[in-house]
Design a protein around this motif. Structure first.
Motif, mmCIF file in Angstrom:
data_model
loop_
_atom_site.group_PDB
_atom_site.id
_atom_site.type_symbol
_atom_site.label_atom_id
_atom_site.label_comp_id
_atom_site.label_asym_id
_atom_site.label_seq_id
_atom_site.Cartn_x
_atom_site.Cartn_y
_atom_site.Cartn_z
ATOM 1 N N ILE A 107 0.846 -1.199 0.000
ATOM 2 C CA ILE A 107 0.000 0.000 0.000
ATOM 3 C C ILE A 107 0.879 1.245 0.000
ATOM 4 O O ILE A 107 0.632 2.193 -0.745
ATOM 5 C CB ILE A 107 -0.960 -0.026 1.201
ATOM 6 C CG1 ILE A 107 -1.962 -1.169 1.030
ATOM 7 C CG2 ILE A 107 -1.685 1.306 1.360
ATOM 8 C CD1 ILE A 107 -2.780 -1.459 2.256
ATOM 9 N N TYR B 104 -4.357 -7.658 -4.130
ATOM 10 C CA TYR B 104 -5.129 -6.717 -4.940
ATOM 11 C C TYR B 104 -4.220 -5.644 -5.545
ATOM 12 O O TYR B 104 -4.297 -5.354 -6.726
ATOM 13 C CB TYR B 104 -6.239 -6.077 -4.107
ATOM 14 C CG TYR B 104 -7.161 -5.240 -4.953
ATOM 15 C CD1 TYR B 104 -8.242 -5.806 -5.604
ATOM 16 C CD2 TYR B 104 -6.933 -3.877 -5.112
ATOM 17 C CE1 TYR B 104 -9.082 -5.046 -6.390
ATOM 18 C CE2 TYR B 104 -7.757 -3.100 -5.897
ATOM 19 C CZ TYR B 104 -8.833 -3.685 -6.537
ATOM 20 O OH TYR B 104 -9.652 -2.937 -7.329
ATOM 21 N N GLN C 84 -13.094 -2.730 2.043
ATOM 22 C CA GLN C 84 -12.994 -4.169 1.831
ATOM 23 C C GLN C 84 -12.547 -4.442 0.400
ATOM 24 O O GLN C 84 -13.087 -3.878 -0.549
ATOM 25 C CB GLN C 84 -14.326 -4.852 2.101
ATOM 26 C CG GLN C 84 -14.229 -6.352 2.124
ATOM 27 C CD GLN C 84 -15.509 -6.995 2.643
ATOM 28 O OE1 GLN C 84 -16.544 -6.358 2.731
ATOM 29 N NE2 GLN C 84 -15.429 -8.251 2.983
ATOM 30 N N VAL C 85 -11.560 -5.287 0.264
ATOM 31 C CA VAL C 85 -11.047 -5.669 -1.040
ATOM 32 C C VAL C 85 -12.011 -6.678 -1.659
ATOM 33 O O VAL C 85 -12.435 -7.624 -0.989
ATOM 34 C CB VAL C 85 -9.629 -6.279 -0.917
ATOM 35 C CG1 VAL C 85 -9.101 -6.704 -2.264
ATOM 36 C CG2 VAL C 85 -8.692 -5.283 -0.265
ATOM 37 N N ASP D 161 -7.584 -8.210 5.473
ATOM 38 C CA ASP D 161 -7.901 -9.232 4.482
ATOM 39 C C ASP D 161 -9.413 -9.413 4.432
ATOM 40 O O ASP D 161 -10.101 -9.285 5.446
ATOM 41 C CB ASP D 161 -7.248 -10.558 4.841
ATOM 42 C CG ASP D 161 -5.736 -10.542 4.689
ATOM 43 O OD1 ASP D 161 -5.197 -9.524 4.234
ATOM 44 O OD2 ASP D 161 -5.101 -11.553 5.039
ATOM 45 N N SER D 162 -9.917 -9.723 3.232
ATOM 46 C CA SER D 162 -11.363 -9.898 3.062
ATOM 47 C C SER D 162 -11.777 -11.341 3.305
ATOM 48 O O SER D 162 -12.518 -11.933 2.526
ATOM 49 C CB SER D 162 -11.782 -9.440 1.666
ATOM 50 O OG SER D 162 -11.594 -8.060 1.533
ATOM 51 N N LEU E 188 -8.375 -1.583 6.727
ATOM 52 C CA LEU E 188 -8.253 -2.431 5.543
ATOM 53 C C LEU E 188 -7.564 -3.720 5.954
ATOM 54 O O LEU E 188 -6.344 -3.772 6.119
ATOM 55 C CB LEU E 188 -7.457 -1.716 4.444
ATOM 56 C CG LEU E 188 -7.156 -2.512 3.180
ATOM 57 C CD1 LEU E 188 -8.444 -2.990 2.516
ATOM 58 C CD2 LEU E 188 -6.328 -1.674 2.229
ATOM 59 N N ASP F 288 -6.622 -10.445 -0.405
ATOM 60 C CA ASP F 288 -6.012 -9.602 0.618
ATOM 61 C C ASP F 288 -5.474 -8.346 -0.070
ATOM 62 O O ASP F 288 -5.279 -8.319 -1.287
ATOM 63 C CB ASP F 288 -4.961 -10.346 1.446
ATOM 64 C CG ASP F 288 -3.710 -10.726 0.682
ATOM 65 O OD1 ASP F 288 -3.265 -9.953 -0.183
ATOM 66 O OD2 ASP F 288 -3.150 -11.784 0.988
ATOM 67 N N PRO F 289 -5.275 -7.269 0.675
ATOM 68 C CA PRO F 289 -4.853 -6.007 0.076
ATOM 69 C C PRO F 289 -3.564 -6.123 -0.747
ATOM 70 O O PRO F 289 -3.461 -5.511 -1.809
ATOM 71 C CB PRO F 289 -4.653 -5.081 1.281
ATOM 72 C CG PRO F 289 -5.580 -5.638 2.321
ATOM 73 C CD PRO F 289 -5.546 -7.127 2.114
ATOM 74 N N ASP F 290 -2.618 -6.894 -0.288
ATOM 75 C CA ASP F 290 -1.360 -7.061 -1.006
ATOM 76 C C ASP F 290 -1.597 -7.656 -2.392
ATOM 77 O O ASP F 290 -1.085 -7.161 -3.397
ATOM 78 C CB ASP F 290 -0.402 -7.937 -0.195
ATOM 79 C CG ASP F 290 0.937 -8.132 -0.890
ATOM 80 O OD1 ASP F 290 1.617 -7.116 -1.125
ATOM 81 O OD2 ASP F 290 1.294 -9.277 -1.186
#
Length: 82
Positions: free
Chosen positions: A4, A77, A67-68, A40-41, A38, A73-75
Motif C-alpha cells: 500500500i 489486490y 474491503q477488497v 484481508d477480506s 483495511l 487480501d490487500p497485497d
C-alpha cells in the motif's frame, strides 16, 4: 502495508489484527482523527475489523472500513491492479 505504501498511500500503519488495543489508539491520536481499516477480506479480517471498530470509535476516531473485492487480501489486490 508495504504494498500500500509503495502504491503511493504513505499515511499507513499496520495494526497486527488481533493485537490492536486502546494503547494503539493513544499513539494514533497524535497523528490522525480519521481511520480507514483495511484487513484481508476473509473471516479473520472481518472479525479483526469488528474488534477494532469499537476501540477506535470509543477513542473518538472517525472510522471507515474498506474491503477488497473477491476475498483477496490487500497485497494481492495492489499487486494485480496497482
Amino acid at each position: 502495508m508495504i504494498s500500500i505504501y509503495q502504491a503511493g498511500f504513505h499515511n499507513v500503519a499496520a495494526s497486527l489484527g488481533t493485537a490492536f488495543n486502546v494503547e494503539h489508539t493513544n499513539v494514533l491520536k497524535r497523528f490522525v482523527t480519521d481511520v480507514i481499516l483495511l484487513f484481508d477480506s476473509d473471516t479473520a479480517g472481518e472479525n479483526a475489523a469488528l474488534r477494532a471498530i469499537p476501540i477506535l470509535t470509543g477513542a473518538g476516531f472517525n472510522v471507515k472500513v474498506l474491503q477488497v473485492p473477491d476475498g483477496k487480501d490487500p497485497d494481492d489486490y495492489i499487486k494485480q491492479h496497482g
